[in-house]
Design an enzyme around this catalytic site. Structure first.
Site, mmCIF file in Angstrom:
data_model
loop_
_atom_site.group_PDB
_atom_site.id
_atom_site.type_symbol
_atom_site.label_atom_id
_atom_site.label_comp_id
_atom_site.label_asym_id
_atom_site.label_seq_id
_atom_site.Cartn_x
_atom_site.Cartn_y
_atom_site.Cartn_z
ATOM 1 N N LEU A 85 110.199 112.614 68.135
ATOM 2 C CA LEU A 85 110.081 112.627 69.585
ATOM 3 C C LEU A 85 111.212 111.848 70.253
ATOM 4 O O LEU A 85 111.701 112.230 71.308
ATOM 5 C CB LEU A 85 108.719 112.043 69.985
ATOM 6 C CG LEU A 85 108.345 112.046 71.464
ATOM 7 C CD1 LEU A 85 108.406 113.463 72.034
ATOM 8 C CD2 LEU A 85 106.945 111.456 71.640
ATOM 9 N N GLY A 86 111.630 110.753 69.635
ATOM 10 C CA GLY A 86 112.738 109.985 70.166
ATOM 11 C C GLY A 86 112.337 108.948 71.183
ATOM 12 O O GLY A 86 112.961 108.826 72.246
ATOM 13 N N VAL A 87 111.276 108.173 70.895
ATOM 14 C CA VAL A 87 110.863 107.085 71.782
ATOM 15 C C VAL A 87 110.483 105.874 70.939
ATOM 16 O O VAL A 87 110.149 105.999 69.761
ATOM 17 C CB VAL A 87 109.643 107.472 72.655
ATOM 18 C CG1 VAL A 87 109.997 108.533 73.662
ATOM 19 C CG2 VAL A 87 108.470 107.928 71.778
ATOM 20 N N HIS A 104 106.475 106.029 43.295
ATOM 21 C CA HIS A 104 106.756 104.800 42.549
ATOM 22 C C HIS A 104 106.582 104.983 41.048
ATOM 23 O O HIS A 104 107.069 104.170 40.256
ATOM 24 C CB HIS A 104 105.900 103.638 43.072
ATOM 25 C CG HIS A 104 104.459 103.664 42.651
ATOM 26 N ND1 HIS A 104 103.446 104.090 43.479
ATOM 27 C CD2 HIS A 104 103.853 103.306 41.501
ATOM 28 C CE1 HIS A 104 102.285 103.975 42.862
ATOM 29 N NE2 HIS A 104 102.507 103.511 41.649
ATOM 30 N N ILE A 163 107.617 102.890 70.999
ATOM 31 C CA ILE A 163 106.276 102.824 71.580
ATOM 32 C C ILE A 163 105.547 101.574 71.122
ATOM 33 O O ILE A 163 105.909 100.955 70.126
ATOM 34 C CB ILE A 163 105.437 104.066 71.204
ATOM 35 C CG1 ILE A 163 105.461 104.287 69.686
ATOM 36 C CG2 ILE A 163 105.916 105.301 71.941
ATOM 37 C CD1 ILE A 163 104.636 105.459 69.212
ATOM 38 N N ASN A 198 96.721 104.795 36.808
ATOM 39 C CA ASN A 198 96.050 105.854 37.552
ATOM 40 C C ASN A 198 96.909 106.384 38.693
ATOM 41 O O ASN A 198 96.602 107.429 39.284
ATOM 42 C CB ASN A 198 94.726 105.359 38.146
ATOM 43 C CG ASN A 198 93.554 105.469 37.197
ATOM 44 O OD1 ASN A 198 92.999 104.470 36.763
ATOM 45 N ND2 ASN A 198 93.187 106.699 36.843
ATOM 46 N N SER A 199 97.977 105.664 39.034
ATOM 47 C CA SER A 199 98.817 106.060 40.166
ATOM 48 C C SER A 199 99.310 107.492 40.019
ATOM 49 O O SER A 199 99.855 107.872 38.971
ATOM 50 C CB SER A 199 100.016 105.121 40.282
ATOM 51 O OG SER A 199 99.636 103.839 40.689
ATOM 52 N N ASP A 205 104.812 107.712 49.544
ATOM 53 C CA ASP A 205 104.757 107.433 48.104
ATOM 54 C C ASP A 205 104.321 108.666 47.311
ATOM 55 O O ASP A 205 103.514 108.574 46.393
ATOM 56 C CB ASP A 205 103.816 106.262 47.811
ATOM 57 C CG ASP A 205 104.055 105.668 46.415
ATOM 58 O OD1 ASP A 205 105.045 106.070 45.771
ATOM 59 O OD2 ASP A 205 103.247 104.840 45.971
#
Length: 460
Positions: free
Chosen positions: A254-256, A96, A258, A198-199, A126
């Protein structure tokens, strides 16, 4: 008379450092201030229309000429912090801080300024990686292991708070494993003063190692109140390595779909405790290829127990694309091990498999729900694909447990007791089977606008 003698167990406590001066001197050359410039488009508000020859024509022309500068594109600046991680000029900061920037200028502790280019960014955590070109090797700081950091340990933050230039603040680690909004969040909370500017700056341990990237604060007024957050080096180091190597992230997939396992879901599934990640859907992808099914509970990944969905997402995301991983699932009262070849999350395309279709529409009631078998008319009303199946919830009793747990008219139930349903009689059969097995609740797979979730409803 018996006397109980209390024994005090001595715990070694590290004294507060007399000064942070030596540490600050050691790491300051590697900490940088970052200034970004962005071109802001000109305002294009409505312009006055004055008829030609009007006595006000000259007045408006002069007025517009005087305000012409306000209609031109202007430059906007933002300030942040960062730190050098290699002598050849790689610099870490927050995404950012540099997002949308046309120019990035890096100022070193010595006062030298160098332009920087963006190597890669990861909005999910970020983080961003920059590169500057220098004629001499640059001072840099090493990564530390945030997993070894403990609540109560001393830490030091450095950066450019509120644009005031290089500044140091100190405090302790207040908490670990904080999540703010992302799937991969693993923040260290600290009371070291962190403010705007400070970011992207480093959070150091007492050995001068970076264990976190200062990212956010919790504040009602925009200033530090002692609740700051730094992305842990456990996450940041891996992301930065990928940005350095590929210019982008490559997370395992993984393709689920949940959801977390609650106490009532655990009872409905036959689990001894609420743990793991409950699979609500298995679209085409790595998990489907390995035989994973909706209703499976993922309880272990590569030998590590899975606590919840967040734990699983982080472990999968941190695993190399293409790796073959061993996943233990709980299915129908037993455990089964699957070998899954992970895909790449960034390339994944989500798909929803079809369910079994019902031929004759029949209505009925169960568990406080009014249900209808699927029809073409209902598919059209709900915006469902032509081959969508299941039972449509047409009404929910306001005083029912189903209503309390968020089931609403328009939801589609595709499974009950971890078996597909397409007729009202299927629900009735599943209820009877669950009661015969001594179950106290029935597990339903409920879909709303394509998004699935499991709901356990009491049978008592």
């Amino acid at each position: 008379m018996a006397f109980a003698i209390a024994q005090v167990i001595a715990t070694p406590v590290r004294a507060a450092p007399e000064s942070f001066a030596d540490l600050a001197d050691k790491v300051s050359p590697a900490v940088v201030n970052i200034t970004t410039s962005t071109t802001v488009a000109a305002s294009t508000g409505p312009q006055p229309i004055v008829p030609e020859g009007s006595p006000f024509e000259d007045f408006f022309r002069d007025f517009l000429d005087r305000n012409e500068d306000g209609q031109r594109p202007r430059r906007s600046q933002a300030l942040g912090s960062g730190f050098v991680i290699s002598e050849d000029g790689f610099i870490v900061t927050n995404n950012h801080v540099i997002a949308g920037a046309d120019e990035i200028l890096v100022e070193f502790y010595s006062g030298e300024e160098l332009p920087a280019e963006v190597i890669g960014t990861d909005p999910n955590t970020d983080l961003a990686l920059l590169k500057v070109e220098s004629d001499v090797p640059l001072s840099f700081v090493p990564w530390g292991d945030s997993e070894n950091a403990r609540v109560g340990d001393w830490v030091m933050a450095m950066g450019n708070p509120l644009g005031q230039g290089f500044s140091v603040s100190s405090g302790i680690i207040s908490a670990r494993g904080r999540a703010l909004s992302g799937s991969y969040d693993d923040y260290i909370q600290t009371d070291a003063a962190i403010n705007r500017g400070n970011s992207g700056g480093p959070l150091f341990n007492m050995d001068g190692e970076v264990i976190g990237v200062n990212t956010a604060i919790l504040s009602p007024n925009g200033g530090s109140i002692g609740i700051g957050f730094a992305m842990s080096s456990r996450v940041a180091e891996g992301v930065i390595q990928q940005l350095s190597e590929y210019g982008e992230t490559r997370r395992g997939w993984l393709g689920v779909r949940i959801q977390d396992v609650t106490d009532d879901l655990a009872e409905g599934l036959g689990l001894d405790e609420a743990r793991g990640a409950l699979v609500t859907d298995v679209p085409e992808g790595p998990a489907a290829d390995a035989g994973m099914q909706s209703g499976d509970v993922i309880i272990a990944f590569e030998g590590a127990d899975i606590d919840d969905t967040r734990d699983l997402v982080r472990r999968v995301g941190n695993t190399e694309v293409g790796a073959v991983v061993r996943i233990v699932v709980f299915r129908n009262g037993e455990t089964e091990t699957l070998d899954v070849t992970l895909g790449r999350r960034e390339d994944a395309e989500r798909a929803v498999p079809a369910s079994v279709n019902a031929e004759e529409p029949i209505e009925g009631e169960a568990l406080g729900l009014s249900l209808s078998e699927m029809t073409d008319e209902l598919r059209t009303q709900l915006g469902l694909p032509a081959d969508a199946g299941g039972l449509v919830v047409t009404d929910v009793a306001g005083d029912s447990e189903a209503y309390e747990k968020g089931v609403r008219a328009g939801d589609v139930i595709t499974e009950a007791g971890q078996q597909p349903v397409s007729a009202v009689s299927d629900i009735e059969d599943r209820i009877a089977e669950a009661k015969d097995a001594g179950r106290k609740s029935l597990l339903l797979l409920v879909r709303r606008e394509g998004d699935p979730r499991f709901v356990a409803l009491s049978l008592e």
